[in-house]
Structures are given as C-alpha cells and as structure tokens.
Design an enzyme around this catalytic site. Sequence first.
Site, mmCIF file in Angstrom:
data_model
loop_
_atom_site.group_PDB
_atom_site.id
_atom_site.type_symbol
_atom_site.label_atom_id
_atom_site.label_comp_id
_atom_site.label_asym_id
_atom_site.label_seq_id
_atom_site.Cartn_x
_atom_site.Cartn_y
_atom_site.Cartn_z
ATOM 1 N N SER A 186 0.716 -1.280 -0.095
ATOM 2 C CA SER A 186 -0.074 -0.250 -0.112
ATOM 3 C C SER A 186 0.716 1.253 -0.036
ATOM 4 C CB SER A 186 -1.007 -0.104 1.063
ATOM 5 O OG SER A 186 -0.179 -0.301 2.278
ATOM 6 N N ARG A 217 -7.739 8.897 -9.513
ATOM 7 C CA ARG A 217 -8.262 9.193 -8.206
ATOM 8 C C ARG A 217 -6.945 9.407 -7.271
ATOM 9 N NH1 ARG A 217 -7.071 7.235 -2.873
ATOM 10 N NH2 ARG A 217 -9.032 7.663 -1.524
ATOM 11 N N THR A 249 -1.335 2.759 4.425
ATOM 12 C CA THR A 249 -0.499 4.038 4.252
ATOM 13 C C THR A 249 0.162 4.500 5.468
ATOM 14 O OG1 THR A 249 -2.519 4.901 3.099
ATOM 15 C CG2 THR A 249 -0.873 6.462 4.284
ATOM 16 N N THR A 279 1.769 6.995 0.249
ATOM 17 C CA THR A 279 0.532 5.765 -0.124
ATOM 18 C C THR A 279 0.625 5.455 -1.438
ATOM 19 O OG1 THR A 279 -1.705 5.098 0.336
ATOM 20 C CG2 THR A 279 -1.288 7.434 -0.185
ATOM 21 N N THR A 328 -5.022 8.117 8.202
ATOM 22 C CA THR A 328 -4.905 6.825 7.380
ATOM 23 C C THR A 328 -6.348 6.533 7.130
ATOM 24 O OG1 THR A 328 -4.058 4.701 6.868
ATOM 25 C CG2 THR A 328 -4.543 5.198 9.283
ATOM 26 N N GLY A 329 -6.825 5.768 6.128
ATOM 27 C CA GLY A 329 -8.024 5.187 5.860
ATOM 28 C C GLY A 329 -8.553 5.891 4.790
HETATM 29 C C1 SD4 Z 1 -6.259 7.211 0.575
HETATM 30 N N1 SD4 Z 1 -5.598 7.510 2.926
HETATM 31 O O1 SD4 Z 1 -5.664 7.212 -0.379
HETATM 32 C C2 SD4 Z 1 -5.440 6.773 1.739
HETATM 33 C C3 SD4 Z 1 -5.403 5.473 1.937
HETATM 34 C C4 SD4 Z 1 -5.275 4.846 3.391
HETATM 35 O O2 SD4 Z 1 -5.185 3.452 4.882
HETATM 36 O O3 SD4 Z 1 -4.680 5.574 4.147
HETATM 37 N N2 SD4 Z 1 -5.342 3.620 3.646
HETATM 38 O O4 SD4 Z 1 -7.440 7.352 0.724
#
Ligand code: SD4
Length: 330
Positions: A89, A219, A191, A209, A242-243
């Site tokens: 990731s 995107r 991330t 990330t 993160t997320g």
């Molecule tokens: C995103 N925040 O591209 C990042 C992905 C991520 O845990 O953090 N995943 O939306």
Amino acid sequence: MKRRNFIKNASLTGVGIAVGSTLTSCAENTSRDSKATAIVKASLPLVISTWDVKNATAKAWEVIQTGGNALDAVEQGCMIEEANEKGQSVGKGGLPDRDGNVTLDACIMNKHGDCGSVVYLQNITHAVSVARKVMEDTPHVMLAGKGAEQFAISKGFQPEELLTEASKEEWKKWKVKAKYKPIINIENHDTIGMLAIDKNGDISGACTTSGLAYKLAGRVGDSPIIGSGLFVDNEVGAAVATGLGEEVVKTVGSFLIVELMRQGKSPQEACEEAIGRIVSKPNSNYKNFQVGYIAVNKQGETGYYSIHKGFSMTKFQDAKNENIQSEHYI
Ligand code: SD4
C-alpha cells in the site's frame, strides 16, 4: 457523539498517562518552572507512525538519536516502507488502480510550515523524497502526474516499474470479479503517516501511499492534501491520517485536529473529535470504512483514534518502542 470513556482510553496508552500528567503540571506551572520543564523535556524526542511499522519508525528514531532533525527522520523513515515491496500500500509493490497503474501520493511538512506534495506519481519509488524536493526546490506545493515524474527524474530519481509480480497477481484476481469496489484495508498495515519531534523540539511530518487499491484511474486521496492527510504546526503539534481519504478530505481532518489542540484539546481528544465529525454526519456510512488518526502536541503527548478496531500506532519515545492498538469508535 458516542464517546468511549476517556479515562479507559488514557489507561491504555501507558506512556501517554505519564506525559499527560506532566502536561497538566506544565500548564499549571509556567514553562519557566524548571521541574515541569525538565519532566516535559524527558518525553522528547519522539516518533509516531500509523500502523505497525517498526522498521520505518526505528529508522526515523535512529536519525533523531544521531542528531538528525525531524524532517530527515520522517523522510528516511517513510522511505523504508516505500522500498518494502511486501507492504502493498506504499511505494514499490503498492496495489494498482483498476487499470493496473501504481500511482503514489505523498506529502511532507517541516517546522516552518513549508510543505511539498506529489499526487498521481508513477514509476518513482520514493514519493516522499520527491515531495520534499517540491517543497525545497520549487516555489510550488504540489506537483501531479507526468509533471511530477519528470520533475523527479530531473532531480536524479531513477524511474522503475512499481507493479511487482505479487501485486499484479492480486490485481488480476480482483479483475476477474469485474466489479468496481476499492479496497480499504481495515486490519493491517496501510498508508504510512509519520510525525517526529527532534531533540530541538521541532516537529515535522510525512505521509506516503499508493492510495486505495483498485481505485478509479486518476483518483487522489487525502494523503497528499495538506491539512487533510497531514498537518504540522510547530507551535502546536501535528496530525496525520490513514483510511478512506475521501472522508478525511471532507472534514479536513489533520488540520482540524491541530486546530483543536491549539484550542486546548489533548491529542487524544482532538483525534476523537475528528473521528466524531465523520461518524456523526447525516447518512454517514462509517460502518463500511476505516479512518484512523494519530497526533502529537508540542510537549510530546500523543493521541490516536479510529472508527474500527484494528488500527494501531507505532511509537518510539523515552528509549521505549511499542505498537499500540488504537481505541476505536465501533
Ligand atoms: C487514501 N488515505 O488514498 C489513503 C489510503 C489509506 O489506509 O490511508 N489507507 O485514501
């Protein structure tokens, strides 16, 4: 907002309790109080990272312990994960978008509030370092796509294939299902966001990330967006996310956390409130996505909070390192 018991929360943080009470005494006494100041200083420097990323955080800690500054620490720490092909990731080996392109987002912020960021960067492993070059060598904050790649190459970065065989295989399996649904990893390392305070007490942060796996081509998430994925204010503190980036962007999460700390909230309270803003939105679909935040204030008190179970923070502080499961909303 449905809140977890804050006392229970604090009791889980271990080091946080000691530092938290130190802060209380520091606030009550002025910073001229030598005893309080001495205790607060004992909690610095520190490095915290999203997820269980011991090697990356250890690298940043080593940089700081050998006299390096927080900016070098977060860059070099994040680079460890970017080069780690097994982490699918971040950087090389990151899972691609739905069309098979690995595209990276990253940003970095220093103690002066300067920042640099790259979005939709292809073929360059160390996106965080390109972001740093944007910050230091250009009058801009953000470079995207081909322009970012060309800029990186002009700065000596070597282009390389970022889609590893392992990630390609996973992408092919996903394609068979032929249904567009980006994958957000709730349970495991994802991330990397990293915040550090160096021996001078200065704060820097970085975030890198490959974004959501199998995202629509083009995107971009929160991670390269200053204020959303990351924010550093050397007078107050810093936060990183993160997320599911879309939800972080909608609430400008990291800036929100730093501003809440400026108004007197602890990092923990600020992280909880930022998650609260997401889950308490009308029609929030929060049961189906993850967002997690980590934060630190100027004195070295830390906080972390996520919507779902499974998020964790790696922390190096006071000659101790640990990976701590985050308290969570659900
Ligand atoms: C995103 N925040 O591209 C990042 C992905 C991520 O845990 O953090 N995943 O939306």
